[in-house]
Design a protein around this motif. Sequence first.
Motif, PDB file in Angstrom:
ATOM      1  N   VAL A   1      52.938  -1.872  36.730  1.00 15.58           N
ATOM      2  CA  VAL A   1      53.157  -2.309  38.203  1.00 15.58           C
ATOM      3  C   VAL A   1      53.266  -1.095  38.958  1.00 15.58           C
ATOM      4  O   VAL A   1      52.474  -0.845  40.084  1.00 15.58           O
ATOM      5  N   TYR A   2      53.922  -0.010  38.469  1.00 19.54           N
ATOM      6  CA  TYR A   2      53.701   1.335  38.998  1.00 19.54           C
ATOM      7  C   TYR A   2      52.482   1.817  39.199  1.00 19.54           C
ATOM      8  O   TYR A   2      51.692   2.504  40.375  1.00 19.54           O
ATOM      9  N   ARG A   3      51.590   1.860  38.020  1.00 18.27           N
ATOM     10  CA  ARG A   3      50.165   2.240  37.944  1.00 18.27           C
ATOM     11  C   ARG A   3      49.219   1.323  39.255  1.00 18.27           C
ATOM     12  O   ARG A   3      48.568   2.182  39.871  1.00 18.27           O
ATOM     13  N   LEU A   4      49.550   0.184  39.002  1.00 14.03           N
ATOM     14  CA  LEU A   4      48.541  -0.593  39.892  1.00 14.03           C
ATOM     15  C   LEU A   4      49.000  -0.103  41.538  1.00 14.03           C
ATOM     16  O   LEU A   4      48.133  -0.270  42.105  1.00 14.03           O
ATOM     17  N   ILE A   5      50.238   0.058  41.753  1.00  9.91           N
ATOM     18  CA  ILE A   5      50.779   0.246  42.987  1.00  9.91           C
ATOM     19  C   ILE A   5      49.812   1.691  43.603  1.00  9.91           C
ATOM     20  O   ILE A   5      49.302   1.899  44.544  1.00  9.91           O
TER      21      ILE A   5
ATOM     22  N   LEU B   1      54.576  23.805  41.524  1.00 12.12           N
ATOM     23  CA  LEU B   1      55.404  22.613  41.671  1.00 12.12           C
ATOM     24  C   LEU B   1      54.410  21.626  42.214  1.00 12.12           C
ATOM     25  O   LEU B   1      53.877  21.867  43.273  1.00 12.12           O
ATOM     26  N   ARG B   2      54.701  20.387  41.831  1.00  9.10           N
ATOM     27  CA  ARG B   2      54.106  19.338  42.340  1.00  9.10           C
ATOM     28  C   ARG B   2      54.988  18.025  42.622  1.00  9.10           C
ATOM     29  O   ARG B   2      55.890  18.221  42.093  1.00  9.10           O
ATOM     30  N   ASP B   3      54.439  17.193  43.512  1.00  7.95           N
ATOM     31  CA  ASP B   3      55.038  15.956  43.876  1.00  7.95           C
ATOM     32  C   ASP B   3      54.669  14.841  42.935  1.00  7.95           C
ATOM     33  O   ASP B   3      53.757  15.141  42.176  1.00  7.95           O
ATOM     34  N   LEU B   4      55.489  13.739  43.085  1.00  5.48           N
ATOM     35  CA  LEU B   4      54.997  12.608  42.322  1.00  5.48           C
ATOM     36  C   LEU B   4      53.726  12.164  42.431  1.00  5.48           C
ATOM     37  O   LEU B   4      53.117  11.551  41.547  1.00  5.48           O
ATOM     38  N   SER B   5      53.062  12.457  43.286  1.00  6.21           N
ATOM     39  CA  SER B   5      51.497  12.138  43.588  1.00  6.21           C
ATOM     40  C   SER B   5      50.745  12.938  43.151  1.00  6.21           C
ATOM     41  O   SER B   5      49.538  13.160  43.300  1.00  6.21           O
ATOM     42  N   SER B   6      51.192  14.082  42.442  1.00  8.86           N
ATOM     43  CA  SER B   6      50.553  15.076  41.951  1.00  8.86           C
ATOM     44  C   SER B   6      49.899  16.329  42.923  1.00  8.86           C
ATOM     45  O   SER B   6      49.351  17.073  42.530  1.00  8.86           O
TER      46      SER B   6
ATOM     47  N   THR C   1      62.344  16.676  38.338  1.00  5.48           N
ATOM     48  CA  THR C   1      62.568  15.515  37.409  1.00  5.48           C
ATOM     49  C   THR C   1      62.059  15.636  35.958  1.00  5.48           C
ATOM     50  O   THR C   1      62.360  15.047  34.916  1.00  5.48           O
ATOM     51  N   ALA C   2      60.887  16.609  35.928  1.00  6.54           N
ATOM     52  CA  ALA C   2      60.400  16.996  34.609  1.00  6.54           C
ATOM     53  C   ALA C   2      59.733  18.189  34.416  1.00  6.54           C
ATOM     54  O   ALA C   2      59.297  18.806  35.534  1.00  6.54           O
ATOM     55  N   ILE C   3      59.271  18.682  33.078  1.00  2.00           N
ATOM     56  CA  ILE C   3      58.558  19.775  33.292  1.00  2.00           C
ATOM     57  C   ILE C   3      57.473  19.659  32.025  1.00  2.00           C
ATOM     58  O   ILE C   3      57.608  19.070  31.099  1.00  2.00           O
ATOM     59  N   SER C   4      56.269  19.963  32.555  1.00  2.00           N
ATOM     60  CA  SER C   4      55.266  19.635  31.557  1.00  2.00           C
ATOM     61  C   SER C   4      54.261  20.960  31.469  1.00  2.00           C
ATOM     62  O   SER C   4      54.155  21.701  32.418  1.00  2.00           O
ATOM     63  N   ILE C   5      53.960  21.129  30.278  1.00  2.00           N
ATOM     64  CA  ILE C   5      53.483  22.386  29.770  1.00  2.00           C
ATOM     65  C   ILE C   5      52.092  22.096  28.665  1.00  2.00           C
ATOM     66  O   ILE C   5      52.050  21.436  28.012  1.00  2.00           O
TER      67      ILE C   5
ATOM     68  N   SER D   1      49.717  14.711  32.488  1.00  2.44           N
ATOM     69  CA  SER D   1      50.598  14.162  31.190  1.00  2.44           C
ATOM     70  C   SER D   1      51.854  13.630  31.950  1.00  2.44           C
ATOM     71  O   SER D   1      52.254  12.546  31.127  1.00  2.44           O
ATOM     72  N   ILE D   2      52.227  13.987  33.126  1.00  4.13           N
ATOM     73  CA  ILE D   2      53.244  13.470  33.678  1.00  4.13           C
ATOM     74  C   ILE D   2      53.008  12.099  34.300  1.00  4.13           C
ATOM     75  O   ILE D   2      53.540  11.010  34.253  1.00  4.13           O
ATOM     76  N   LYS D   3      51.830  12.078  34.925  1.00  2.00           N
ATOM     77  CA  LYS D   3      51.440  10.804  35.385  1.00  2.00           C
ATOM     78  C   LYS D   3      51.178   9.697  34.329  1.00  2.00           C
ATOM     79  O   LYS D   3      51.378   8.410  34.405  1.00  2.00           O
ATOM     80  N   GLN D   4      50.435   9.976  32.957  1.00  4.52           N
ATOM     81  CA  GLN D   4      50.713   9.217  31.887  1.00  4.52           C
ATOM     82  C   GLN D   4      51.890   8.574  31.533  1.00  4.52           C
ATOM     83  O   GLN D   4      52.113   7.334  31.163  1.00  4.52           O
ATOM     84  N   ALA D   5      52.973   9.573  31.594  1.00  2.00           N
ATOM     85  CA  ALA D   5      54.408   9.162  31.167  1.00  2.00           C
ATOM     86  C   ALA D   5      54.848   8.187  32.064  1.00  2.00           C
ATOM     87  O   ALA D   5      55.896   7.192  31.918  1.00  2.00           O
ATOM     88  N   LEU D   6      54.330   8.399  33.534  1.00  4.86           N
ATOM     89  CA  LEU D   6      54.945   7.297  34.459  1.00  4.86           C
ATOM     90  C   LEU D   6      54.166   6.252  34.400  1.00  4.86           C
ATOM     91  O   LEU D   6      54.836   5.017  34.353  1.00  4.86           O
ATOM     92  N   TYR D   7      53.115   6.162  34.071  1.00  7.71           N
ATOM     93  CA  TYR D   7      52.020   4.737  33.766  1.00  7.71           C
ATOM     94  C   TYR D   7      52.620   4.107  32.835  1.00  7.71           C
ATOM     95  O   TYR D   7      52.464   2.974  32.477  1.00  7.71           O
ATOM     96  N   SER D   8      53.020   4.848  31.545  1.00  9.45           N
ATOM     97  CA  SER D   8      53.497   3.989  30.173  1.00  9.45           C
ATOM     98  C   SER D   8      54.986   3.541  30.631  1.00  9.45           C
ATOM     99  O   SER D   8      55.446   2.441  29.729  1.00  9.45           O
ATOM    100  N   GLY D   9      55.496   3.993  31.593  1.00  7.37           N
ATOM    101  CA  GLY D   9      56.840   3.270  31.833  1.00  7.37           C
ATOM    102  C   GLY D   9      58.005   4.133  31.667  1.00  7.37           C
ATOM    103  O   GLY D   9      59.366   3.919  31.941  1.00  7.37           O
ATOM    104  N   GLU D  10      57.596   4.954  30.504  1.00  5.77           N
ATOM    105  CA  GLU D  10      58.651   5.862  29.725  1.00  5.77           C
ATOM    106  C   GLU D  10      59.473   6.811  30.729  1.00  5.77           C
ATOM    107  O   GLU D  10      60.877   6.688  30.626  1.00  5.77           O
ATOM    108  N   LEU D  11      58.699   7.504  31.603  1.00  2.00           N
ATOM    109  CA  LEU D  11      59.393   8.544  32.487  1.00  2.00           C
ATOM    110  C   LEU D  11      59.980   7.616  33.672  1.00  2.00           C
ATOM    111  O   LEU D  11      61.234   7.786  34.264  1.00  2.00           O
TER     112      LEU D  11
END
Length: 419
Positions: free
Chosen positions: A25-29, A105-110, A151-155, A402-412
């Motif tokens: 649902v988050y990904r589709l929005i 530093l990025r916001d949730l919309s990258s 909210t998270a760190i991605s490397i 990588s963060i976006k992918q973790a959001l789309y999987s629902g995990e993050l």
Amino acid sequence: MRSEVSVDIQPSHIDQIKQTNIGLVYRLIDQYEPISRIALSKRAQLAPASITKITRELIDAHLVKETEFPELGFRGRPAIGLKIDSEGWQFLCIRINKGSLVIGLRDLSSNLVAEDEQLFSVSQNESFLDSFADKIDNFFLRHQSHLERLTAISITINAIVDPINGVIHSSPDYNVKDIPLGAFLHQRTGLPIFLQHGITAWTIAESLYGAGKHCQNLIHLVIDDHVGAGIMTAGQILHAGNHSVVEIGHIQIDPDGEPCYCGNIGCLETVVGLKPILEKARELAKSRPDSFINTIINETGTDNIESLTIDSLCLAAINGDALASEIIHGIGEKIGRIMAIIVNIFNPERILIGSPLNKAQHILYPAIQQQIAQRSLPGYSQQVDIVAAQFDNSGTLPAAASIKQALYSGELLLELMQG
Ligand SMILES: [Zn+2]
């Protein structure tokens, strides 16, 4: 994907479904915003009641917000749609380069809030972790005024990594072994830490926002100092969860060739890596006095090793220099021979090339295409197109992917909703 000390048992089947649905649902929005609940229900193939419940939870967590549609709905009232609420949510993206760190530093919309590059030269494991933490602290100090809710760190790093456990096993650029970077940073910050190979993360970025968008089957070939590939098959990245990338650079192409650092002889990387290409060009130019490559090499008066670059080689080819064109055509043929095998295995819709050689793509791509057409199954090779990757091999967008992918999987998302 995640590295975090956790005592959780395996999530139950119901939790897994909940996570998948909320990610969907988050990904589709994110992809179709602003989108109405009815349209969302159709696209997600979930009952309207489920959509109402999930979107309510996302709105309560300030991850999604309602917005008025520009178009008019029932009885001339503006329709209500949903969009991503990225305000205040931030994450840190770090790219480990040879000798430097790029921190963004990025916001949730990258979207990028702040980014800078710092020198990073360490040798041993301990100083690597301490120095890494220092660089992050320095970044926070300098950009304090921009900081909101981290909210998270991605490397990302071009090294042998274990993305599940957040460990850097070894690196061609740093003298280190089995660095527990994920656990170390999680302990210091309490945040979820993501670690991914640079090429894998780049492939994810291309598939989400770049030249591989909407492709389910994708080969992303990187020709740089190192030669590697990211492969997406049926929408999933191959090897994303284990130690490796697709080691296309270490397929043998010349049994009588040069020794490779991997221990074998004549790997593709020893022939089409940027350094061997330039070495070969200098050598060939000696017997071709008419070639413009000689002019480039001797331009500065003294021949130093930096005088010929991939950019100047491509430029010579663009300007019609025969030797430069032959060299680039030859590289394309060698790559094409290996790609033909990969095409037969994965039947991709598209091949993305990420390389400084893209400047001479009018020579490079037809040479690759010709080999694929000759050497792979016609039904497969006819439908594949070769295009340039949209992003280059720098910056922190791959880490953001990588963060976006973790959001789309629902995990993050679930993690953020639990606060
Ligand atoms: Zn090798």
